[in-house]
Write a protein that holds these residues in place. Sequence first.
Motif, PDB file in Angstrom:
ATOM      1  N   ASN A  78      39.128  57.472  63.497  1.00 50.30           N
ATOM      2  CA  ASN A  78      38.512  57.177  62.206  1.00 50.30           C
ATOM      3  C   ASN A  78      39.446  57.531  61.049  1.00 50.30           C
ATOM      4  O   ASN A  78      39.538  56.790  60.062  1.00 50.30           O
ATOM      5  CB  ASN A  78      37.193  57.943  62.062  1.00 50.30           C
ATOM      6  CG  ASN A  78      36.053  57.275  62.809  1.00 50.30           C
ATOM      7  OD1 ASN A  78      35.844  56.075  62.697  1.00 50.30           O
ATOM      8  ND2 ASN A  78      35.317  58.047  63.590  1.00 50.30           N
ATOM      9  N   THR A  79      40.139  58.654  61.180  1.00 47.49           N
ATOM     10  CA  THR A  79      41.089  59.053  60.144  1.00 47.49           C
ATOM     11  C   THR A  79      42.213  58.032  60.037  1.00 47.49           C
ATOM     12  O   THR A  79      42.607  57.623  58.930  1.00 47.49           O
ATOM     13  CB  THR A  79      41.681  60.441  60.458  1.00 47.49           C
ATOM     14  OG1 THR A  79      40.625  61.406  60.515  1.00 47.49           O
ATOM     15  CG2 THR A  79      42.687  60.857  59.388  1.00 47.49           C
ATOM     16  N   ALA A  80      42.730  57.610  61.196  1.00 45.41           N
ATOM     17  CA  ALA A  80      43.795  56.610  61.210  1.00 45.41           C
ATOM     18  C   ALA A  80      43.326  55.297  60.579  1.00 45.41           C
ATOM     19  O   ALA A  80      44.073  54.660  59.816  1.00 45.41           O
ATOM     20  CB  ALA A  80      44.259  56.364  62.640  1.00 45.41           C
ATOM     21  N   SER A  81      42.090  54.908  60.875  1.00 50.62           N
ATOM     22  CA  SER A  81      41.541  53.674  60.300  1.00 50.62           C
ATOM     23  C   SER A  81      41.486  53.747  58.782  1.00 50.62           C
ATOM     24  O   SER A  81      41.835  52.781  58.087  1.00 50.62           O
ATOM     25  CB  SER A  81      40.135  53.419  60.855  1.00 50.62           C
ATOM     26  OG  SER A  81      40.160  53.235  62.249  1.00 50.62           O
ATOM     27  N   ASN A  82      41.062  54.891  58.276  1.00 49.24           N
ATOM     28  CA  ASN A  82      40.973  55.061  56.820  1.00 49.24           C
ATOM     29  C   ASN A  82      42.353  55.037  56.169  1.00 49.24           C
ATOM     30  O   ASN A  82      42.548  54.442  55.104  1.00 49.24           O
ATOM     31  CB  ASN A  82      40.263  56.369  56.488  1.00 49.24           C
ATOM     32  CG  ASN A  82      38.785  56.329  56.837  1.00 49.24           C
ATOM     33  OD1 ASN A  82      38.210  55.244  57.006  1.00 49.24           O
ATOM     34  ND2 ASN A  82      38.158  57.483  56.971  1.00 49.24           N
ATOM     35  N   VAL A  83      43.320  55.693  56.811  1.00 44.38           N
ATOM     36  CA  VAL A  83      44.687  55.714  56.275  1.00 44.38           C
ATOM     37  C   VAL A  83      45.274  54.302  56.276  1.00 44.38           C
ATOM     38  O   VAL A  83      45.894  53.867  55.299  1.00 44.38           O
ATOM     39  CB  VAL A  83      45.579  56.668  57.101  1.00 44.38           C
ATOM     40  CG1 VAL A  83      47.038  56.525  56.689  1.00 44.38           C
ATOM     41  CG2 VAL A  83      45.127  58.110  56.920  1.00 44.38           C
ATOM     42  N   LEU A  84      45.088  53.576  57.366  1.00 45.70           N
ATOM     43  CA  LEU A  84      45.581  52.204  57.456  1.00 45.70           C
ATOM     44  C   LEU A  84      44.892  51.294  56.441  1.00 45.70           C
ATOM     45  O   LEU A  84      45.514  50.383  55.882  1.00 45.70           O
ATOM     46  CB  LEU A  84      45.367  51.663  58.873  1.00 45.70           C
ATOM     47  CG  LEU A  84      46.263  52.286  59.951  1.00 45.70           C
ATOM     48  CD1 LEU A  84      45.732  51.968  61.342  1.00 45.70           C
ATOM     49  CD2 LEU A  84      47.696  51.784  59.806  1.00 45.70           C
ATOM     50  N   SER A  85      43.617  51.563  56.202  1.00 49.34           N
ATOM     51  CA  SER A  85      42.873  50.792  55.203  1.00 49.34           C
ATOM     52  C   SER A  85      43.460  51.006  53.810  1.00 49.34           C
ATOM     53  O   SER A  85      43.619  50.054  53.032  1.00 49.34           O
ATOM     54  CB  SER A  85      41.396  51.206  55.222  1.00 49.34           C
ATOM     55  OG  SER A  85      40.680  50.529  54.209  1.00 49.34           O
ATOM     56  N   ILE A  86      43.807  52.247  53.499  1.00 49.92           N
ATOM     57  CA  ILE A  86      44.431  52.559  52.210  1.00 49.92           C
ATOM     58  C   ILE A  86      45.762  51.825  52.086  1.00 49.92           C
ATOM     59  O   ILE A  86      46.076  51.230  51.047  1.00 49.92           O
ATOM     60  CB  ILE A  86      44.639  54.084  52.064  1.00 49.92           C
ATOM     61  CG1 ILE A  86      43.289  54.795  51.958  1.00 49.92           C
ATOM     62  CG2 ILE A  86      45.498  54.396  50.839  1.00 49.92           C
ATOM     63  CD1 ILE A  86      43.388  56.309  52.029  1.00 49.92           C
ATOM     64  N   GLY A  87      46.560  51.861  53.160  1.00 47.73           N
ATOM     65  CA  GLY A  87      47.854  51.186  53.145  1.00 47.73           C
ATOM     66  C   GLY A  87      47.733  49.688  52.965  1.00 47.73           C
ATOM     67  O   GLY A  87      48.475  49.074  52.177  1.00 47.73           O
ATOM     68  N   ALA A  88      46.790  49.072  53.683  1.00 44.92           N
ATOM     69  CA  ALA A  88      46.597  47.624  53.581  1.00 44.92           C
ATOM     70  C   ALA A  88      46.124  47.228  52.186  1.00 44.92           C
ATOM     71  O   ALA A  88      46.550  46.202  51.635  1.00 44.92           O
ATOM     72  CB  ALA A  88      45.585  47.163  54.629  1.00 44.92           C
ATOM     73  N   THR A  89      45.264  48.056  51.611  1.00 41.68           N
ATOM     74  CA  THR A  89      44.761  47.788  50.258  1.00 41.68           C
ATOM     75  C   THR A  89      45.879  47.900  49.229  1.00 41.68           C
ATOM     76  O   THR A  89      45.992  47.077  48.322  1.00 41.68           O
ATOM     77  CB  THR A  89      43.629  48.771  49.905  1.00 41.68           C
ATOM     78  OG1 THR A  89      42.592  48.671  50.886  1.00 41.68           O
ATOM     79  CG2 THR A  89      43.046  48.463  48.534  1.00 41.68           C
ATOM     80  N   ALA A  90      46.705  48.927  49.377  1.00 41.65           N
ATOM     81  CA  ALA A  90      47.840  49.112  48.469  1.00 41.65           C
ATOM     82  C   ALA A  90      48.799  47.924  48.551  1.00 41.65           C
ATOM     83  O   ALA A  90      49.331  47.462  47.527  1.00 41.65           O
ATOM     84  CB  ALA A  90      48.574  50.408  48.798  1.00 41.65           C
ATOM     85  N   ALA A  91      49.001  47.417  49.759  1.00 38.88           N
ATOM     86  CA  ALA A  91      49.878  46.257  49.944  1.00 38.88           C
ATOM     87  C   ALA A  91      49.298  45.025  49.248  1.00 38.88           C
ATOM     88  O   ALA A  91      50.033  44.242  48.630  1.00 38.88           O
ATOM     89  CB  ALA A  91      50.069  45.978  51.432  1.00 38.88           C
ATOM     90  N   SER A  92      47.988  44.856  49.331  1.00 35.82           N
ATOM     91  CA  SER A  92      47.331  43.734  48.649  1.00 35.82           C
ATOM     92  C   SER A  92      47.489  43.843  47.138  1.00 35.82           C
ATOM     93  O   SER A  92      47.751  42.848  46.448  1.00 35.82           O
ATOM     94  CB  SER A  92      45.839  43.695  49.007  1.00 35.82           C
ATOM     95  OG  SER A  92      45.649  43.402  50.375  1.00 35.82           O
ATOM     96  N   MET A  93      47.323  45.056  46.630  1.00 33.88           N
ATOM     97  CA  MET A  93      47.475  45.280  45.186  1.00 33.88           C
ATOM     98  C   MET A  93      48.909  44.981  44.751  1.00 33.88           C
ATOM     99  O   MET A  93      49.138  44.349  43.712  1.00 33.88           O
ATOM    100  CB  MET A  93      47.105  46.723  44.843  1.00 33.88           C
ATOM    101  CG  MET A  93      45.641  47.057  45.030  1.00 33.88           C
ATOM    102  SD  MET A  93      45.254  48.804  44.701  1.00 33.88           S
ATOM    103  CE  MET A  93      45.534  48.870  42.935  1.00 33.88           C
ATOM    104  N   THR A  94      49.879  45.433  45.539  1.00 31.56           N
ATOM    105  CA  THR A  94      51.288  45.186  45.220  1.00 31.56           C
ATOM    106  C   THR A  94      51.583  43.694  45.221  1.00 31.56           C
ATOM    107  O   THR A  94      52.286  43.180  44.331  1.00 31.56           O
ATOM    108  CB  THR A  94      52.198  45.894  46.237  1.00 31.56           C
ATOM    109  OG1 THR A  94      51.917  47.298  46.231  1.00 31.56           O
ATOM    110  CG2 THR A  94      53.663  45.686  45.893  1.00 31.56           C
TER     111      THR A  94
END
Length: 315
Positions: free
Chosen positions: A272-288
């Motif tokens: 679950n922690t890994a999923s949340n971290v990956l979600s943050i990364g994917a979201t940041a990539a979308s914003m970029t």
Amino acid sequence: MKRVILPILCSVCMSANAEVLDLNTALQNTYHACADIDDNLHDLKVLAGINTAVTSVGTAVGIGATATGFVKAKTDTEIDKLEKILEKLKNIESNMQQKPKNNTVSLQTELNAYYDNHKNDSVEEQQTIQKQIDELTVKSKKLGNWRTGLLAGNTATNVASAIIASKTINKDDLQGQINECISATKALNTAIMQARMNGENITEAQSIYTACKEYEYVDISPINNRGKGAMISSSVGAALGGIGTITSAIANTDKTREDNSEAGKKKEKDLNTASNVLSIGATAASMTSTVFNATQIAAIKKVAKVSESCTGVLK
């Protein structure tokens, strides 16, 4: 005097040897070389605009996945606390049911009486806590499914964005088209000078040359650079989102959730922690990627000012 005349004569000789197009031919060549650039820039701007919308949706979905993941983590923490309380209550009840050795009859009688008077309270409390655990577990399961779905949506938008961004990089060899336009415009300028000497009307040709010669000062590298930036960001986001989706799905399976061993609980928490971290990364990539798309549009608009002016006089 000879020093002055010699350069002039050489210049005349070079001009005589160079091919000078007649004005009509030079105008036709300029039209064919320059007329389509504005349409191609328009297509680029449309693609970049679509991509901005796509990545904006991806960002919003990613934020939703991240927020859902954090709510799920908080819910799971509450479940863990309640399970520990329930376990303590069960241990207390188990200890009270036991008959310790060396107790006097009177002490044992008092213990039995205390247990009989309070066992219903303990059962009711355990049932209440178990009900809360069951309700929170259902909530956690739903949140896990939502997070997985939202991450999948973010992944899909990043994949689409990477594909669209790739189409904005050097579309139809834009630089090559601009170079051809510049070459045609220079030939037009030479034809204008010859036509002026021949006494021809050069008003229209001069206006075309004035507008289209500005391509010499155009730099389209920011368009390609920002397109590449958007493509790379979206590709990274797609990879992170894809892994996050799989991780979230595994974390939310019954097999993972129902493993109540210490190792099993740790595995679920880590997933679950890994999923949340990956979600943050994917979201940041979308914003970029959204930022790159927006700045790409700005770069296209700068070049489009020249193309609109040139195409306007050509038509």
